[in-house]
Enzyme design. Structure first.
Site, mmCIF file in Angstrom:
data_model
loop_
_atom_site.group_PDB
_atom_site.id
_atom_site.type_symbol
_atom_site.label_atom_id
_atom_site.label_comp_id
_atom_site.label_asym_id
_atom_site.label_seq_id
_atom_site.Cartn_x
_atom_site.Cartn_y
_atom_site.Cartn_z
ATOM 1 N N ARG A 28 0.821 -1.227 0.000
ATOM 2 C CA ARG A 28 0.000 0.000 0.000
ATOM 3 C C ARG A 28 0.850 1.270 0.000
ATOM 4 O O ARG A 28 0.493 2.254 0.646
ATOM 5 C CB ARG A 28 -0.957 0.024 1.194
ATOM 6 C CG ARG A 28 -2.004 -1.060 1.183
ATOM 7 C CD ARG A 28 -3.129 -0.704 0.227
ATOM 8 N NE ARG A 28 -4.148 -1.743 0.199
ATOM 9 C CZ ARG A 28 -5.214 -1.744 0.983
ATOM 10 N NH1 ARG A 28 -5.431 -0.773 1.811
ATOM 11 N NH2 ARG A 28 -6.083 -2.711 0.898
ATOM 12 N N ARG A 32 -3.749 6.804 0.251
ATOM 13 C CA ARG A 32 -4.181 8.026 0.923
ATOM 14 C C ARG A 32 -3.117 8.705 1.775
ATOM 15 O O ARG A 32 -3.286 9.851 2.164
ATOM 16 C CB ARG A 32 -5.434 7.735 1.771
ATOM 17 C CG ARG A 32 -6.684 7.638 0.919
ATOM 18 C CD ARG A 32 -7.854 7.089 1.704
ATOM 19 N NE ARG A 32 -7.629 5.687 2.045
ATOM 20 C CZ ARG A 32 -8.535 4.894 2.599
ATOM 21 N NH1 ARG A 32 -9.713 5.366 2.903
ATOM 22 N NH2 ARG A 32 -8.262 3.642 2.860
ATOM 23 N N ARG A 41 -6.226 11.267 -7.671
ATOM 24 C CA ARG A 41 -7.463 10.475 -7.656
ATOM 25 C C ARG A 41 -8.681 11.377 -7.765
ATOM 26 O O ARG A 41 -9.670 11.041 -8.434
ATOM 27 C CB ARG A 41 -7.580 9.692 -6.333
ATOM 28 C CG ARG A 41 -7.192 8.215 -6.328
ATOM 29 C CD ARG A 41 -8.186 7.253 -6.939
ATOM 30 N NE ARG A 41 -9.537 7.252 -6.396
ATOM 31 C CZ ARG A 41 -9.940 6.655 -5.304
ATOM 32 N NH1 ARG A 41 -9.093 5.984 -4.554
ATOM 33 N NH2 ARG A 41 -11.191 6.711 -4.918
ATOM 34 N N ASP A 77 -6.468 -3.470 -7.433
ATOM 35 C CA ASP A 77 -7.035 -4.024 -6.204
ATOM 36 C C ASP A 77 -7.298 -5.507 -6.421
ATOM 37 O O ASP A 77 -7.477 -5.945 -7.564
ATOM 38 C CB ASP A 77 -8.332 -3.316 -5.810
ATOM 39 C CG ASP A 77 -8.713 -3.657 -4.370
ATOM 40 O OD1 ASP A 77 -8.190 -3.013 -3.451
ATOM 41 O OD2 ASP A 77 -9.498 -4.609 -4.171
ATOM 42 N N TYR A 152 -14.644 -12.239 0.836
ATOM 43 C CA TYR A 152 -15.422 -11.048 0.448
ATOM 44 C C TYR A 152 -16.719 -11.447 -0.256
ATOM 45 O O TYR A 152 -17.778 -10.859 -0.014
ATOM 46 C CB TYR A 152 -14.595 -10.124 -0.449
ATOM 47 C CG TYR A 152 -13.571 -9.321 0.321
ATOM 48 C CD1 TYR A 152 -13.960 -8.342 1.231
ATOM 49 C CD2 TYR A 152 -12.205 -9.542 0.150
ATOM 50 C CE1 TYR A 152 -13.023 -7.608 1.950
ATOM 51 C CE2 TYR A 152 -11.258 -8.813 0.864
ATOM 52 C CZ TYR A 152 -11.676 -7.851 1.764
ATOM 53 O OH TYR A 152 -10.764 -7.128 2.477
HETATM 54 O O1 CP3 Z 1 0.081 -1.618 -2.450
HETATM 55 C C1 CP3 Z 1 -0.177 -0.755 -3.313
HETATM 56 O O2 CP3 Z 1 0.220 0.429 -3.249
HETATM 57 C C2 CP3 Z 1 -0.932 -1.204 -4.558
HETATM 58 C C3 CP3 Z 1 -2.318 -1.047 -4.500
HETATM 59 C C4 CP3 Z 1 -3.230 -2.007 -3.722
HETATM 60 C C5 CP3 Z 1 -4.533 -1.610 -3.361
HETATM 61 N N1 CP3 Z 1 -5.189 -2.684 -2.855
HETATM 62 C C6 CP3 Z 1 -5.068 -0.255 -3.585
HETATM 63 C C7 CP3 Z 1 -6.196 0.190 -2.753
HETATM 64 C C8 CP3 Z 1 -3.079 -3.341 -3.346
HETATM 65 C C9 CP3 Z 1 -1.873 -4.252 -3.453
HETATM 66 C C10 CP3 Z 1 -4.348 -3.768 -2.800
HETATM 67 C C11 CP3 Z 1 -4.623 -5.127 -2.357
HETATM 68 C C12 CP3 Z 1 -5.779 -5.377 -1.480
HETATM 69 N N2 CP3 Z 1 -7.050 -4.881 -1.566
HETATM 70 C C13 CP3 Z 1 -5.753 -6.302 -0.409
HETATM 71 C C14 CP3 Z 1 -4.568 -7.112 -0.004
HETATM 72 C C15 CP3 Z 1 -3.604 -6.280 0.771
HETATM 73 C C16 CP3 Z 1 -3.979 -6.114 2.205
HETATM 74 O O3 CP3 Z 1 -4.137 -4.942 2.618
HETATM 75 O O4 CP3 Z 1 -4.064 -7.111 2.924
HETATM 76 C C17 CP3 Z 1 -7.025 -6.311 0.183
HETATM 77 C C18 CP3 Z 1 -7.466 -7.129 1.365
HETATM 78 C C19 CP3 Z 1 -7.851 -5.413 -0.569
HETATM 79 C C20 CP3 Z 1 -9.288 -5.085 -0.365
HETATM 80 C C21 CP3 Z 1 -9.436 -3.634 -0.088
HETATM 81 N N3 CP3 Z 1 -9.463 -2.660 -1.062
HETATM 82 C C22 CP3 Z 1 -9.457 -2.977 1.166
HETATM 83 C C23 CP3 Z 1 -9.446 -3.675 2.511
HETATM 84 C C24 CP3 Z 1 -9.485 -1.588 0.921
HETATM 85 C C25 CP3 Z 1 -9.424 -0.453 1.917
HETATM 86 C C26 CP3 Z 1 -10.741 0.134 2.242
HETATM 87 C C27 CP3 Z 1 -10.549 1.511 2.881
HETATM 88 O O5 CP3 Z 1 -10.978 2.499 2.276
HETATM 89 O O6 CP3 Z 1 -9.919 1.579 3.951
HETATM 90 C C28 CP3 Z 1 -9.496 -1.419 -0.482
HETATM 91 C C29 CP3 Z 1 -9.488 -0.117 -1.189
HETATM 92 C C30 CP3 Z 1 -8.159 0.300 -1.705
HETATM 93 N N4 CP3 Z 1 -7.328 -0.503 -2.405
HETATM 94 C C31 CP3 Z 1 -7.583 1.588 -1.589
HETATM 95 C C32 CP3 Z 1 -6.361 1.526 -2.262
HETATM 96 C C33 CP3 Z 1 -5.374 2.650 -2.473
HETATM 97 C C34 CP3 Z 1 -8.214 2.788 -0.919
HETATM 98 C C35 CP3 Z 1 -9.056 3.478 -1.945
HETATM 99 C C36 CP3 Z 1 -9.312 4.910 -1.537
HETATM 100 O O7 CP3 Z 1 -8.432 5.751 -1.773
HETATM 101 O O8 CP3 Z 1 -10.423 5.158 -1.045
#
Ligand code: CP3
Length: 344
Positions: A28, A32, A41, A77, A152
């Protein structure tokens, strides 16, 4: 692959070869915590952003420019391929993936579409553009592992205890394996397309696998994740990561990983003992440590580096993703300390 790329510290560490310094990147690292991310974004929805080639390129590059990390990870994602294939789901800010109609029966499993290349063309276009722009910095492609994706889909959204997922797994084993098999196929296709477009390593995220006992993991999950990892060409390093997986580290390696990702709960020297020979480790600074005073952060980074020496290869990372309120300047200093200290 150009020699300078093949020789990058990150890829050398994944292959358990000597590297000039310990490579570092952050799960990540895009997101944000970066003001430039929020600006780029704007109000574009997350899944929409993941299908806009220009945004994927920009958001993937931002942390590379700012931190000088040793690898980029594709901005995408884990649920993106399911969305692109036509499954109705959304990513709700502050919540995570939410599924319109949860998957709980074999008829539900039959509605899970397979993924075709044109559905993720904006992603593979972004991978090609990124590989050209990144030069000698490797790009990591990734996918969600069958268990984490299934959770999920079955729960309908994020879950703390994964109770419905386990109820299906234990109560209707045939439907479970059918679902996990479909998700393995989607993940394999998504990884294959990223590798064909030029990604030089992949990470399989099984973020929530730590909810399972080793016995249940081996029976219900490992065969499916092994199929995904086995579908990636042998010369592409494969990282396999989950949270709370201290009891599963050996099995996650056996599933076909070159590098086992470790969260912050198990010190890397102990993780190396659990994983055994023939694999590198990735991890494992507690992502909350960055909120402590700098001398504490620096000492914790040095401790991770010292313990990481017990592994045959070490890629420095956090034990889970960057928290959104992390100060990017602290992460920049972490990168510098990792590089300086490990150059010896
Ligand atoms: O690592 C990176 O920088 C690459 C981008 C990346 C995202 N998601 C972008 C994202 C990666 C590798 C993921 C993988 C992902 N997504 C996982 C596995 C990694 C982990 O954290 O265990 C999981 C479980 C998800 C599912 C998911 N998508 C979650 C739990 C969330 C967060 C929800 C929140 O708003 O807190 C997302 C959304 C997400 N994926 C964001 C990003 C940058 C946030 C989007 C935003 O800006 O609102």
């Amino acid at each position: 692959m150009p020699a300078a790329l093949s020789d990058a510290a990150f890829l050398r560490a994944c292959r358990r070869e000597r590297a000039a310094y310990t490579p570092v990147w952050f799960m990540r690292q895009a997101g944000r915590s970066l003001p430039e991310y929020l600006t780029a974004r704007g109000d574009t929805a997350m899944l929409q952003a993941c299908l806009r080639t220009d945004l994927v390129v920009e958001l993937t590059m931002q942390p590379v420019r700012r931190y000088g990390v040793d690898a980029a990870i594709l901005f995408s994602d884990i649920v993106l391929p399911l969305h692109a294939a036509g499954l109705e789901l959304d990513i709700v800010s502050g919540v995570g993936p939410v599924v319109a109609s949860p998957v709980r029966t074999s008829a539900d499993v039959d509605r899970i579409p397979s993924l075709s290349p044109e559905q993720v063309a904006p992603v593979t276009d972004a991978v090609r553009a990124l590989v050209a722009e990144l030069g000698a910095t490797p790009l990591i492609g990734f996918a969600g592992a069958p268990f984490t994706l299934a959770s999920y889909l079955i729960e309908g959204g994020p879950s703390r205890d994964h109770a419905r997922t386990k109820a299906l797994m234990y109560g209707d084993e045939a439907t479970w394996h059918a679902l996990a098999g479909r998700l393995a196929e989607v993940a394999s296709t998504y990884l294959r397309l990223q590798v064909e477009a030029g990604a030089s390593a992949v990470q399989l995220f099984d973020s929530w696998a730590g909810a399972l006992s080793a016995e249940d993991y081996a029976r219900y999950v490992l065969p499916h994740s092994a199929r995904v990892l086995g579908s990636v060409p042998a010369d592409v390093p494969k990282i396999h990561f989950g949270v709370g997986t201290g009891e599963l580290l050996e099995l996650m390696g056996e599933a076909g990983a070159d590098v086992v990702g470790v969260d912050w709960r198990v010190p890397l020297d102990e993780a190396a003992r659990r994983v055994g020979p023939g694999r590198a480790l990735q991890g494992n600074l507690d992502p909350a440590v960055v909120f402590a005073p700098w001398p504490v952060v620096a000492e914790r980074v040095r401790d991770v580096l010292r313990r990481g020496k017990a592994a045959e290869g070490h890629v420095f990372n956090l034990g889970h993703g960057v928290f959104p309120d992390t100060d990017p300047d602290v992460l920049a200093r972490v990168v510098d300390v990792v590089h300086e200290e490990s150059r010896g």
